[in-house]
Design an enzyme around this catalytic site. Structure first.
Site, PDB file in Angstrom:
ATOM      1  N   TYR A  55       0.826  -1.216   0.000  1.00 47.66           N
ATOM      2  CA  TYR A  55       0.000   0.000   0.000  1.00 47.66           C
ATOM      3  C   TYR A  55       0.860   1.266   0.000  1.00 47.66           C
ATOM      4  O   TYR A  55       0.339   2.374  -0.211  1.00 47.66           O
ATOM      5  CB  TYR A  55      -0.945   0.055   1.217  1.00 47.66           C
ATOM      6  CG  TYR A  55      -1.924  -1.094   1.368  1.00 47.66           C
ATOM      7  CD1 TYR A  55      -2.160  -1.999   0.330  1.00 47.66           C
ATOM      8  CD2 TYR A  55      -2.631  -1.276   2.556  1.00 47.66           C
ATOM      9  CE1 TYR A  55      -3.043  -3.056   0.495  1.00 47.66           C
ATOM     10  CE2 TYR A  55      -3.521  -2.321   2.716  1.00 47.66           C
ATOM     11  CZ  TYR A  55      -3.719  -3.218   1.676  1.00 47.66           C
ATOM     12  OH  TYR A  55      -4.604  -4.259   1.843  1.00 47.66           O
ATOM     13  N   THR A 248     -13.253  -0.041   5.723  1.00 48.03           N
ATOM     14  CA  THR A 248     -12.559   1.243   5.583  1.00 48.03           C
ATOM     15  C   THR A 248     -13.533   2.324   5.143  1.00 48.03           C
ATOM     16  O   THR A 248     -14.613   2.015   4.625  1.00 48.03           O
ATOM     17  CB  THR A 248     -11.400   1.141   4.577  1.00 48.03           C
ATOM     18  OG1 THR A 248     -10.629   2.328   4.672  1.00 48.03           O
ATOM     19  CG2 THR A 248     -11.878   0.967   3.146  1.00 48.03           C
ATOM     20  N   ARG A 254     -18.993   7.895   8.669  1.00 50.16           N
ATOM     21  CA  ARG A 254     -18.988   6.427   8.563  1.00 50.16           C
ATOM     22  C   ARG A 254     -18.021   5.798   9.562  1.00 50.16           C
ATOM     23  O   ARG A 254     -18.248   4.692  10.038  1.00 50.16           O
ATOM     24  CB  ARG A 254     -18.644   5.998   7.138  1.00 50.16           C
ATOM     25  CG  ARG A 254     -19.823   6.104   6.229  1.00 50.16           C
ATOM     26  CD  ARG A 254     -19.678   5.235   4.990  1.00 50.16           C
ATOM     27  NE  ARG A 254     -20.800   5.475   4.109  1.00 50.16           N
ATOM     28  CZ  ARG A 254     -20.690   5.673   2.808  1.00 50.16           C
ATOM     29  NH1 ARG A 254     -19.509   5.640   2.228  1.00 50.16           N
ATOM     30  NH2 ARG A 254     -21.759   5.889   2.071  1.00 50.16           N
TER      31      ARG A 254
HETATM   32  N1  LIG Z   1      -5.478  -8.744   2.229  1.00 46.98           N
HETATM   33  C1  LIG Z   1      -5.946  -8.304   1.089  1.00 46.98           C
HETATM   34  O1  LIG Z   1      -5.647  -8.827   0.004  1.00 46.98           O
HETATM   35  C2  LIG Z   1      -6.897  -7.123   1.101  1.00 46.98           C
HETATM   36  C3  LIG Z   1      -7.672  -6.848  -0.045  1.00 46.98           C
HETATM   37  C4  LIG Z   1      -8.552  -5.773   0.006  1.00 46.98           C
HETATM   38  C5  LIG Z   1      -8.652  -4.993   1.141  1.00 46.98           C
HETATM   39  N2  LIG Z   1      -7.869  -5.262   2.233  1.00 46.98           N
HETATM   40  C6  LIG Z   1      -7.916  -4.415   3.435  1.00 46.98           C
HETATM   41  O2  LIG Z   1      -9.250  -4.336   3.884  1.00 46.98           O
HETATM   42  C7  LIG Z   1      -9.665  -2.960   4.004  1.00 46.98           C
HETATM   43  C8  LIG Z   1     -11.163  -2.849   3.745  1.00 46.98           C
HETATM   44  O3  LIG Z   1     -11.397  -3.321   2.451  1.00 46.98           O
HETATM   45  P1  LIG Z   1     -12.700  -3.091   1.579  1.00 46.98           P
HETATM   46  O4  LIG Z   1     -12.584  -1.868   0.786  1.00 46.98           O
HETATM   47  O5  LIG Z   1     -12.876  -4.320   0.790  1.00 46.98           O
HETATM   48  O6  LIG Z   1     -13.836  -2.899   2.706  1.00 46.98           O
HETATM   49  P2  LIG Z   1     -15.415  -2.786   2.591  1.00 46.98           P
HETATM   50  O7  LIG Z   1     -15.855  -2.603   3.985  1.00 46.98           O
HETATM   51  O8  LIG Z   1     -16.035  -3.874   1.796  1.00 46.98           O
HETATM   52  O9  LIG Z   1     -15.664  -1.463   1.760  1.00 46.98           O
HETATM   53  C9  LIG Z   1     -15.276  -0.221   2.205  1.00 46.98           C
HETATM   54  C10 LIG Z   1     -15.893   0.786   1.266  1.00 46.98           C
HETATM   55  O10 LIG Z   1     -17.266   0.776   1.536  1.00 46.98           O
HETATM   56  C11 LIG Z   1     -17.779   2.060   1.367  1.00 46.98           C
HETATM   57  N3  LIG Z   1     -18.923   2.141   2.240  1.00 46.98           N
HETATM   58  C12 LIG Z   1     -18.962   2.046   3.578  1.00 46.98           C
HETATM   59  N4  LIG Z   1     -20.210   2.145   4.033  1.00 46.98           N
HETATM   60  C13 LIG Z   1     -20.984   2.319   2.945  1.00 46.98           C
HETATM   61  C14 LIG Z   1     -22.352   2.490   2.746  1.00 46.98           C
HETATM   62  N5  LIG Z   1     -23.199   2.527   3.788  1.00 46.98           N
HETATM   63  N6  LIG Z   1     -22.802   2.628   1.486  1.00 46.98           N
HETATM   64  C15 LIG Z   1     -21.962   2.603   0.459  1.00 46.98           C
HETATM   65  N7  LIG Z   1     -20.635   2.462   0.574  1.00 46.98           N
HETATM   66  C16 LIG Z   1     -20.161   2.299   1.801  1.00 46.98           C
HETATM   67  C17 LIG Z   1     -16.648   2.969   1.792  1.00 46.98           C
HETATM   68  O11 LIG Z   1     -16.737   4.135   1.023  1.00 46.98           O
HETATM   69  P3  LIG Z   1     -16.444   5.595   1.648  1.00 46.98           P
HETATM   70  O12 LIG Z   1     -14.961   5.733   1.775  1.00 46.98           O
HETATM   71  O13 LIG Z   1     -17.040   6.495   0.648  1.00 46.98           O
HETATM   72  O14 LIG Z   1     -17.158   5.636   2.975  1.00 46.98           O
HETATM   73  C18 LIG Z   1     -15.385   2.175   1.440  1.00 46.98           C
HETATM   74  O15 LIG Z   1     -14.843   2.612   0.213  1.00 46.98           O
HETATM   75  C19 LIG Z   1      -8.778  -2.228   3.008  1.00 46.98           C
HETATM   76  O16 LIG Z   1      -8.656  -0.865   3.281  1.00 46.98           O
HETATM   77  C20 LIG Z   1      -7.468  -2.970   3.187  1.00 46.98           C
HETATM   78  O17 LIG Z   1      -6.798  -2.446   4.323  1.00 46.98           O
HETATM   79  C21 LIG Z   1      -7.024  -6.334   2.228  1.00 46.98           C
END
Ligand SMILES: NC(=O)c1ccc[n+]([C@@H]2O[C@H](COP(=O)([O-])OP(=O)(O)OC[C@H]3O[C@@H](n4cnc5c(N)ncnc54)[C@H](OP(=O)(O)O)[C@@H]3O)[C@@H](O)[C@H]2O)c1
Length: 293
Positions: A55, A248, A254
């Protein structure tokens, strides 16, 4: 929201505890300066922080921790190795991460994915895991684990492991229930805690599915715990399964909503079953598409 309600924890197989809700700096924050947003997340009460060497924001995450004024002892920090740079050892990269993060030891260090460590087949993967075991023995990491490991990857490292991974961080949400059923069972059997990323996918990545609100899916209206957002209910669903929810956002509102999940009553067994039923038969993967089932 009462930020004085402590974030619940799950016990890991090495005797340490992991906060069950985390905030990550991948996704939209990938390769960004995360100083301000990290400080905001911490001030909003999110103190389990996820980063990764890939990252490219470990150093600004450390700045955010410093800016927040919250003591390091109140933060749970994890990072991951995805690729071994030419001429370096895994230990070298762990030490570099610790330097960027301005710490001597990290709460949790993960192998980001097995893919880049399978150069010479399972022997390479086993050697990578041995390097993490050595880092733990040396005190560079309190806990060690993996990410995106399928059953065969876990079987390969467990053949020679002296330490069972504490955590497997994988994409998981209701629309991956069928695809991950055996993997989850295997991890549970081995005492490996699942940390789920992508847990909010049914909300905004795969709309039009059975977990959409308003109806057909109406769990918000029937939630015995009272008023909650759909995101909070999906986080509670993960917690009910003993799964760490890693999510995130860059938005303060949020962040507070995620943190406030801790004040909500647990889902009833019937509510958990209703979400399981809605998710079964569905399939959606946002990350590692075409690579993972
Ligand atoms: N190990 C791996 O390979 C891997 C892969 C992917 C991710 N990760 C880690 O996991 C973390 C979380 O990942 P993720 O992005 O997949 O998490 P997620 O919880 O599925 O999605 C987070 C996204 O959801 C949006 N969101 C939150 N509440 C919402 C709502 N009520 N309505 C619409 N959109 C909403 C947020 O947007 P806003 O910012 O606009 O609120 C954010 O962009 C990453 O930051 C990373 O650190 C790890």
């Amino acid at each position: 929201m009462s930020s004085s309600t402590k974030i619940g924890t799950f016990l890991l197989n090495d005797g340490t505890r992991i906060p069950r809700t985390g905030w990550g700096t991948g996704t939209a924050l990938f390769k960004q300066d995360v100083t301000d947003v990290t400080a905001l997340a911490i001030k909003s009460g999110l103190t389990h922080l996820d980063t990764a060497q890939a990252y490219c924001n470990e150093d600004s995450l450390a700045s955010g921790i410093a800016t927040s004024g919250v003591p390091r002892s109140s933060i749970y920090l994890l990072t991951k190795i995805n690729e071994l740079p030419e001429g370096k050892t895994i230990r070298d990269t762990i030490v570099e991460s610790l330097q960027k993060l301005r710490i001597d030891t990290i709460d949790l260090f993960l192998i980001h994915s097995p893919l880049k460590f399978r150069g010479e087949g399972k022997k390479s993967l086993q050697a990578a895991w041995r390097a993490l075991e050595e880092a733990k023995a040396e005190g560079l990491a309190k806990s060690i684990g993996v990410s995106n490991f399928m059953i065969e990857d876990l079987e390969d490292i467990l053949e020679t492991a002296t330490v069972v991974p504490a955590v497997n961080q994988i994409e998981f949400h209701a629309y991956l229930l069928d695809a991950t059923r055996e993997l989850l069972e295997y991890n549970a059997k081995k005492g490996i805690v699942i940390e789920a990323y992508g847990g909010l996918s049914p909300l905004f990545r795969k709309t039009g599915g059975p977990l959409d609100y308003p109806p057909p899916f109406n769990i918000q209206a029937t939630y015995a715990g009272g008023s909650a957002t759909q995101g909070q209910i999906l986080i509670k669903w993960l917690h009910a399964k003993g799964i760490v929810a890693l999510t995130t956002t860059s938005k303060e509102s949020r962040m507070k909503e995620i943190r406030a999940t801790e004040t909500l009553p647990d889902l009833t067994a019937d509510e958990v079953k209703a979400i399981d039923k809605a998710g079964s038969g569905q399939h959606h993967r946002a990350y590692w598409k075409g690579i993972l089932p």
